[in-house]
Design an enzyme around this catalytic site. Structure first.
Site, PDB file in Angstrom:
ATOM      1  N   SER A 157       0.613  -1.184  -0.163  1.00 10.75           N
ATOM      2  CA  SER A 157       0.086   0.123  -0.052  1.00 10.75           C
ATOM      3  C   SER A 157       0.933   1.256  -0.026  1.00 10.75           C
ATOM      4  CB  SER A 157      -0.897  -0.037   1.251  1.00 10.75           C
ATOM      5  OG  SER A 157      -1.319   1.231   1.545  1.00 10.75           O
ATOM      6  N   HIS A 161     -11.967   3.948   4.814  1.00  8.07           N
ATOM      7  CA  HIS A 161     -11.257   5.167   4.489  1.00  8.07           C
ATOM      8  C   HIS A 161     -11.879   6.290   4.191  1.00  8.07           C
ATOM      9  CE1 HIS A 161      -8.578   1.525   3.121  1.00  8.07           C
ATOM     10  NE2 HIS A 161      -7.768   2.106   3.947  1.00  8.07           N
TER      11      HIS A 161
HETATM   12  N1  LIG Z   1      -8.527   0.019  -0.051  1.00 10.99           N
HETATM   13  C1  LIG Z   1      -7.506   0.644  -0.516  1.00 10.99           C
HETATM   14  O1  LIG Z   1      -7.376   1.860  -0.464  1.00 10.99           O
HETATM   15  C2  LIG Z   1      -6.202  -0.151  -0.477  1.00 10.99           C
HETATM   16  C3  LIG Z   1      -5.181   0.693  -0.792  1.00 10.99           C
HETATM   17  C4  LIG Z   1      -3.801   0.294  -1.166  1.00 10.99           C
HETATM   18  C5  LIG Z   1      -3.606  -1.119  -0.752  1.00 10.99           C
HETATM   19  N2  LIG Z   1      -4.720  -1.784  -0.562  1.00 10.99           N
HETATM   20  C6  LIG Z   1      -4.393  -3.391  -0.152  1.00 10.99           C
HETATM   21  O2  LIG Z   1      -5.351  -4.072  -0.999  1.00 10.99           O
HETATM   22  C7  LIG Z   1      -5.461  -5.509  -0.259  1.00 10.99           C
HETATM   23  C8  LIG Z   1      -6.759  -5.548  -0.299  1.00 10.99           C
HETATM   24  O3  LIG Z   1      -7.587  -4.424   0.457  1.00 10.99           O
HETATM   25  P1  LIG Z   1      -9.178  -4.155   0.447  1.00 10.99           P
HETATM   26  O4  LIG Z   1      -9.131  -2.853   0.372  1.00 10.99           O
HETATM   27  O5  LIG Z   1      -9.764  -5.120  -0.834  1.00 10.99           O
HETATM   28  O6  LIG Z   1      -9.551  -4.887   1.645  1.00 10.99           O
HETATM   29  P2  LIG Z   1     -11.200  -5.295   2.065  1.00 10.99           P
HETATM   30  O7  LIG Z   1     -11.984  -4.752   1.115  1.00 10.99           O
HETATM   31  O8  LIG Z   1     -11.205  -4.828   3.602  1.00 10.99           O
HETATM   32  O9  LIG Z   1     -11.066  -6.677   1.771  1.00 10.99           O
HETATM   33  C9  LIG Z   1     -10.217  -7.667   2.798  1.00 10.99           C
HETATM   34  C10 LIG Z   1     -10.515  -9.186   2.451  1.00 10.99           C
HETATM   35  O10 LIG Z   1      -9.557  -9.684   3.197  1.00 10.99           O
HETATM   36  C11 LIG Z   1      -9.966 -11.084   3.577  1.00 10.99           C
HETATM   37  N3  LIG Z   1      -9.752 -11.155   5.010  1.00 10.99           N
HETATM   38  C12 LIG Z   1      -9.333 -10.514   5.929  1.00 10.99           C
HETATM   39  N4  LIG Z   1      -8.985 -11.155   7.046  1.00 10.99           N
HETATM   40  C13 LIG Z   1      -8.903 -12.617   6.823  1.00 10.99           C
HETATM   41  C14 LIG Z   1      -8.561 -13.723   7.195  1.00 10.99           C
HETATM   42  N5  LIG Z   1      -8.057 -13.661   8.328  1.00 10.99           N
HETATM   43  N6  LIG Z   1      -8.706 -14.983   6.384  1.00 10.99           N
HETATM   44  C15 LIG Z   1      -9.119 -14.758   5.329  1.00 10.99           C
HETATM   45  N7  LIG Z   1      -9.334 -13.975   4.562  1.00 10.99           N
HETATM   46  C16 LIG Z   1      -9.491 -12.654   5.319  1.00 10.99           C
HETATM   47  C17 LIG Z   1     -11.734 -10.657   3.801  1.00 10.99           C
HETATM   48  O11 LIG Z   1     -12.485 -11.689   3.408  1.00 10.99           O
HETATM   49  P3  LIG Z   1     -13.960 -11.999   3.836  1.00 10.99           P
HETATM   50  O12 LIG Z   1     -14.862 -11.128   3.127  1.00 10.99           O
HETATM   51  O13 LIG Z   1     -14.483 -13.377   3.337  1.00 10.99           O
HETATM   52  O14 LIG Z   1     -14.020 -11.709   5.100  1.00 10.99           O
HETATM   53  C18 LIG Z   1     -11.903  -9.428   2.933  1.00 10.99           C
HETATM   54  O15 LIG Z   1     -12.560  -9.786   1.640  1.00 10.99           O
HETATM   55  C19 LIG Z   1      -4.753  -5.264   1.124  1.00 10.99           C
HETATM   56  O16 LIG Z   1      -3.422  -5.873   1.103  1.00 10.99           O
HETATM   57  C20 LIG Z   1      -4.583  -3.768   1.117  1.00 10.99           C
HETATM   58  O17 LIG Z   1      -3.471  -3.259   1.889  1.00 10.99           O
HETATM   59  C21 LIG Z   1      -5.953  -1.416  -0.379  1.00 10.99           C
END
Ligand SMILES: NC(=O)c1ccc[n+]([C@@H]2O[C@H](COP(=O)([O-])OP(=O)(O)OC[C@H]3O[C@@H](n4cnc5c(N)ncnc54)[C@H](OP(=O)(O)O)[C@@H]3O)[C@@H](O)[C@H]2O)c1
Length: 314
Positions: A106, A178
């Site tokens: 990130s 966010h």
């Molecule tokens: N959102 C942003 O602005 C952003 C920016 C830069 C980088 N990123 C990176 O992109 C990646 C994804 O982010 P996102 O925004 O898509 O996050 P998100 O919408 O919160 O989704 C995270 C996912 O991770 C899964 N998860 C969390 N804990 C888990 C566990 N213990 N076991 C199995 N699955 C688990 C959840 O699964 P379930 O739905 O099945 O519970 C959820 O679907 C992250 O690494 C984040 O750092 C995000």
């Protein structure tokens, strides 16, 4: 990647994972599991899952993710859960010699005072932003692990550093989300409840960069197809907007006609943050969704989801 390439998208219901699955559906054989089916903090269960499915490509889009409030309230969870999730997946994938893995870092892992626009070389050149340092340290460990696996085991694993992402299926939790989804929720609630004023934290002056999750997914596909380097690569637009400008776009898209008040008693954070995206644009990828258009679509998605009583917060 072809139709019978098995691609495991960890975190397929999240903002990034769901967009990536939309981009890959029909093009590859997708492997997925919810956190209820597979807790990725459990190394043995994760190893057994990967052994059963034998993916050829793994995308680590599962993580504990949240805004400043969530990070401040639970730094141990952000450090410990993220370290465990990424270690379980990467150790299992290494044992099976999975040839291709994409780890998502990130942009918040760059130093607080990184030179702008932030180039990939800025990583680990200075102190981190203290409000999310636990999360950032976990992510830096992931980037380092990718480098180490490449060096020690010769596998073509890579890391990507996306900027702030938004889109359908984002987390619209009132306190744990966010800035962009939090504002979408606040403006829609103001319209629904007939409030004449919406309060936005800080002066509105800080400038940030936002990328639609479908653009991010297209970028990740490009990287899986054509990036093979130990250094992480930025994924963003290279363009920033003030929080006041962002609030105006969301107010317009949500039909809010009242007053936007900036609460300058609340902290602003770093004045400007934007990524240098020359590395990824050199690979041929460009964002296709303008911010105004992406916000309008996200607001429409949010309204429909609320009307249908779907869960919009995690
Ligand atoms: N959102 C942003 O602005 C952003 C920016 C830069 C980088 N990123 C990176 O992109 C990646 C994804 O982010 P996102 O925004 O898509 O996050 P998100 O919408 O919160 O989704 C995270 C996912 O991770 C899964 N998860 C969390 N804990 C888990 C566990 N213990 N076991 C199995 N699955 C688990 C959840 O699964 P379930 O739905 O099945 O519970 C959820 O679907 C992250 O690494 C984040 O750092 C995000």
């Amino acid at each position: 990647m072809s139709r019978n390439t098995r691609v495991y998208v960890a975190g397929h219901r999240g903002l990034v994972g769901s967009a990536l699955c939309r981009a890959l559906r029909g093009r590859v054989e997708l492997v997925t599991a919810t956190s209820a089916e597979l807790d990725l903090r459990d190394a043995a269960a994760t190893a057994a899952f990967l052994d059963r499915h034998r993916p050829e490509v793994v995308v680590v889009a599962a993580a504990r993710v949240g805004g400043i409030g969530a990070n401040a309230a639970a730094p141990v969870d952000f450090l410990s859960d993220n370290l465990r999730i990424q270690l379980s997946i990467m150790d299992a994938a290494r044992a099976l010699r999975v040839p291709r893995l994409l780890f998502l870092g990130s942009s918040c892992i760059y130093p607080r005072q990184a030179r702008l626009p932030i180039r990939e070389e800025e990583l680990m050149t200075g102190p981190l932003e203290p409000t999310n340092s636990a999360y950032a340290v976990a992510k830096i460990a992931g980037v380092e692990q990718v480098r180490a696996v490449r060096a020690q085991h010769g596998l073509a694993w890579i890391s990507a550093m996306p900027t702030n992402l938004y889109g359908p299926g984002d987390n619209f939790h009132p306190t744990r989300s966010h800035v962009l989804p939090a504002l979408v929720r606040r403006f829609h609630e103001a319209v629904r409840e007939g409030h004449g004023e919406v309060v936005v934290w800080g002066t509105g002056a800080p400038r940030r960069e936002f990328l639609h999750s479908d653009d991010a997914a297209a970028a990740l596909v490009t990287l899986l197809e054509s990036y093979d380097d130990p250094d992480p690569i930025n994924v963003g637009t290279g363009r920033d907007i003030s929080i006041a400008g962002l609030a105006r776009l969301i107010a317009d898209a949500s039909g809010f006609r009242g007053r936007v008040r900036f609460d300058d008693a609340k902290p602003d954070g770093t004045p400007r943050k934007v990524l240098d995206v020359s590395r990824i644009t050199a690979l041929g990828w460009r964002p296709a969704i303008a911010l105004r258009e992406g916000i309008a679509a996200t607001c429409a998605w949010y309204r429909d989801a609320v009307a249908a009583d779907l869960a919009v917060a995690r």
